[in-house]
Design a protein around this motif. Structure first.
Motif, PDB file in Angstrom:
ATOM      1  N   PRO A 163      -9.468  11.385   3.623  1.00 26.44           N
ATOM      2  CA  PRO A 163     -10.541  10.436   3.298  1.00 26.44           C
ATOM      3  C   PRO A 163      -9.995   9.224   2.525  1.00 26.44           C
ATOM      4  N   GLY A 164     -10.177   8.038   3.090  1.00 29.20           N
ATOM      5  CA  GLY A 164      -9.717   6.817   2.442  1.00 29.20           C
ATOM      6  C   GLY A 164      -8.227   6.597   2.470  1.00 29.20           C
ATOM      7  N   VAL A 165      -7.498   7.345   3.296  1.00 28.33           N
ATOM      8  CA  VAL A 165      -6.035   7.228   3.381  1.00 28.33           C
ATOM      9  C   VAL A 165      -5.656   7.082   4.852  1.00 28.33           C
ATOM     10  N   TRP A 166      -4.785   6.096   5.125  1.00 27.66           N
ATOM     11  CA  TRP A 166      -4.322   5.833   6.483  1.00 27.66           C
ATOM     12  C   TRP A 166      -2.807   5.794   6.491  1.00 27.66           C
ATOM     13  N   GLN A 167      -2.223   6.095   7.649  1.00 24.41           N
ATOM     14  CA  GLN A 167      -0.769   6.150   7.770  1.00 24.41           C
ATOM     15  C   GLN A 167      -0.316   5.274   8.928  1.00 24.41           C
ATOM     16  N   TRP A 168       0.846   4.647   8.728  1.00 26.49           N
ATOM     17  CA  TRP A 168       1.495   3.846   9.762  1.00 26.49           C
ATOM     18  C   TRP A 168       2.988   4.095   9.649  1.00 26.49           C
ATOM     19  N   SER A 169       3.656   4.275  10.771  1.00 27.74           N
ATOM     20  CA  SER A 169       5.093   4.512  10.697  1.00 27.74           C
ATOM     21  C   SER A 169       5.837   3.586  11.641  1.00 27.74           C
ATOM     22  N   ARG A 170       7.074   3.310  11.241  1.00 31.28           N
ATOM     23  CA  ARG A 170       7.972   2.462  12.018  1.00 31.28           C
ATOM     24  C   ARG A 170       9.381   3.000  11.803  1.00 31.28           C
ATOM     25  N   TYR A 171       9.967   3.488  12.885  1.00 34.31           N
ATOM     26  CA  TYR A 171      11.293   4.092  12.823  1.00 34.31           C
ATOM     27  C   TYR A 171      11.275   5.228  11.794  1.00 34.31           C
ATOM     28  N   GLU A 172      12.170   5.210  10.805  1.00 35.15           N
ATOM     29  CA  GLU A 172      12.190   6.303   9.826  1.00 35.15           C
ATOM     30  C   GLU A 172      11.306   6.024   8.611  1.00 35.15           C
ATOM     31  N   PHE A 173      10.658   4.860   8.568  1.00 38.47           N
ATOM     32  CA  PHE A 173       9.802   4.514   7.438  1.00 38.47           C
ATOM     33  C   PHE A 173       8.351   4.872   7.738  1.00 38.47           C
TER      34      PHE A 173
ATOM     35  N   VAL B  13       3.543  -9.658   2.926  1.00 39.57           N
ATOM     36  CA  VAL B  13       4.584  -8.706   3.274  1.00 39.57           C
ATOM     37  C   VAL B  13       4.494  -8.287   4.736  1.00 39.57           C
ATOM     38  N   TYR B  14       3.290  -8.136   5.248  1.00 40.26           N
ATOM     39  CA  TYR B  14       3.086  -7.586   6.577  1.00 40.26           C
ATOM     40  C   TYR B  14       2.670  -8.668   7.559  1.00 40.26           C
ATOM     41  N   PRO B  15       3.145  -8.582   8.817  1.00 39.97           N
ATOM     42  CA  PRO B  15       2.789  -9.600   9.805  1.00 39.97           C
ATOM     43  C   PRO B  15       1.330  -9.490  10.230  1.00 39.97           C
ATOM     44  N   VAL B  16       0.777 -10.608  10.630  1.00 39.00           N
ATOM     45  CA  VAL B  16      -0.572 -10.644  11.180  1.00 39.00           C
ATOM     46  C   VAL B  16      -0.403 -11.036  12.641  1.00 39.00           C
ATOM     47  N   PRO B  17      -1.022 -10.442  13.657  1.00 37.29           N
ATOM     48  CA  PRO B  17      -2.052  -9.426  13.500  1.00 37.29           C
ATOM     49  C   PRO B  17      -1.473  -8.100  13.039  1.00 37.29           C
ATOM     50  N   ALA B  18      -2.301  -7.366  12.347  1.00 38.29           N
ATOM     51  CA  ALA B  18      -1.873  -6.129  11.718  1.00 38.29           C
ATOM     52  C   ALA B  18      -1.807  -4.991  12.720  1.00 38.29           C
ATOM     53  N   PRO B  19      -0.911  -4.045  12.473  1.00 40.46           N
ATOM     54  CA  PRO B  19      -0.857  -2.866  13.344  1.00 40.46           C
ATOM     55  C   PRO B  19      -2.030  -1.932  13.064  1.00 40.46           C
ATOM     56  N   ALA B  20      -2.335  -1.114  14.044  1.00 43.83           N
ATOM     57  CA  ALA B  20      -3.334  -0.063  13.846  1.00 43.83           C
ATOM     58  C   ALA B  20      -2.700   1.058  13.032  1.00 43.83           C
ATOM     59  N   CYS B  21      -3.531   1.879  12.408  1.00 39.57           N
ATOM     60  CA  CYS B  21      -3.032   2.996  11.622  1.00 39.57           C
ATOM     61  C   CYS B  21      -3.906   4.217  11.884  1.00 39.57           C
ATOM     62  N   THR B  22      -3.461   5.355  11.399  1.00 42.69           N
ATOM     63  CA  THR B  22      -4.123   6.627  11.662  1.00 42.69           C
ATOM     64  C   THR B  22      -4.744   7.178  10.388  1.00 42.69           C
ATOM     65  N   PRO B  23      -6.040   7.556  10.415  1.00 43.07           N
ATOM     66  CA  PRO B  23      -6.625   8.223   9.242  1.00 43.07           C
ATOM     67  C   PRO B  23      -5.972   9.583   9.047  1.00 43.07           C
ATOM     68  N   VAL B  24      -5.567   9.898   7.808  1.00 40.21           N
ATOM     69  CA  VAL B  24      -4.927  11.185   7.525  1.00 40.21           C
ATOM     70  C   VAL B  24      -5.622  11.966   6.409  1.00 40.21           C
TER      71      VAL B  24
ATOM     72  N   ILE C  48       0.233  11.827  -2.810  1.00 43.42           N
ATOM     73  CA  ILE C  48       0.363  10.668  -3.701  1.00 43.42           C
ATOM     74  C   ILE C  48      -0.725   9.651  -3.365  1.00 43.42           C
ATOM     75  N   ALA C  49      -0.853   9.314  -2.093  1.00 39.98           N
ATOM     76  CA  ALA C  49      -1.842   8.311  -1.683  1.00 39.98           C
ATOM     77  C   ALA C  49      -3.265   8.773  -1.977  1.00 39.98           C
ATOM     78  N   SER C  50      -3.541  10.047  -1.799  1.00 42.91           N
ATOM     79  CA  SER C  50      -4.894  10.579  -2.010  1.00 42.91           C
ATOM     80  C   SER C  50      -5.280  10.679  -3.478  1.00 42.91           C
ATOM     81  N   SER C  51      -4.309  10.713  -4.372  1.00 40.82           N
ATOM     82  CA  SER C  51      -4.615  10.917  -5.791  1.00 40.82           C
ATOM     83  C   SER C  51      -4.612   9.625  -6.610  1.00 40.82           C
ATOM     84  N   MET C  52      -4.572   8.471  -5.965  1.00 43.95           N
ATOM     85  CA  MET C  52      -4.554   7.196  -6.695  1.00 43.95           C
ATOM     86  C   MET C  52      -5.849   6.983  -7.457  1.00 43.95           C
TER      87      MET C  52
END
Length: 145
Positions: free
Chosen positions: A91-101, A78-89, A130-134
């Motif tokens: 413990p064990g959860v990271w966020q990445w945004s693109r435009y409104e997504f 689904v995602y292109p390689v090389p992968a984008p960097a993301c931000t820790p938000v 949601i992400a933290s409670s998986m």
């Protein structure tokens, strides 16, 4: 490889729908997916406003290039390689945004959960919770919501 049935604590005012799988336990890319939709949209969102409030969730095997925060490609088909960097938000959860997504990534064992939505209208706090409670859930959890 099998993908665990990972589900969140569903926020008040939301329900699960559209539960399904793709691939097989023997394929390299089995996935488990579902939507978390607002209750006021009914069982199936139809208008653009309703669709913009639906949260998409995909669970798949952790890929070798998923090494947050430097690389956050979770499902290489689904995602292109090389992968984008993301931000820790959290413990064990990271966020990445693109435009409104926005996407939140959670690693649980050898699986990665991708939680995706539009923000706004879905708040970052709801997505982070949601992400933290998986965690692993029984099959009935996904059909009895």
């Amino acid at each position: 490889m099998r993908v665990p049935l990972l589900g969140p604590n569903v926020p008040d005012g939301y329900h699960l729908e559209g539960v399904g799988t793709s691939g097989t336990a023997h394929s390299s890319q089995p996935t488990f997916f579902y939507r978390i939709a607002p209750d006021d949209a009914g069982q199936h969102a139809e208008s653009m406003e309703e669709l913009h409030r639906v949260i998409q969730v995909v669970v798949g095997p952790r890929q070798p290039n998923f090494t947050p925060p430097s690389h956050c490609a979770a499902l290489t088909s689904v995602y292109p390689v090389p992968a984008p960097a993301c931000t820790p938000v959290a413990p064990g959860v990271w966020q990445w945004s693109r435009y409104e997504f926005v996407q939140y990534f959670t690693r649980v064992g050898d699986a990665v959960v991708v939680v995706e939505a539009r923000t706004p209208p879905v708040s970052s706090a709801v997505l982070r919770n949601i992400a933290s409670s998986m965690r692993v859930r029984p099959p009935a959890y996904f059909t009895e919501q």
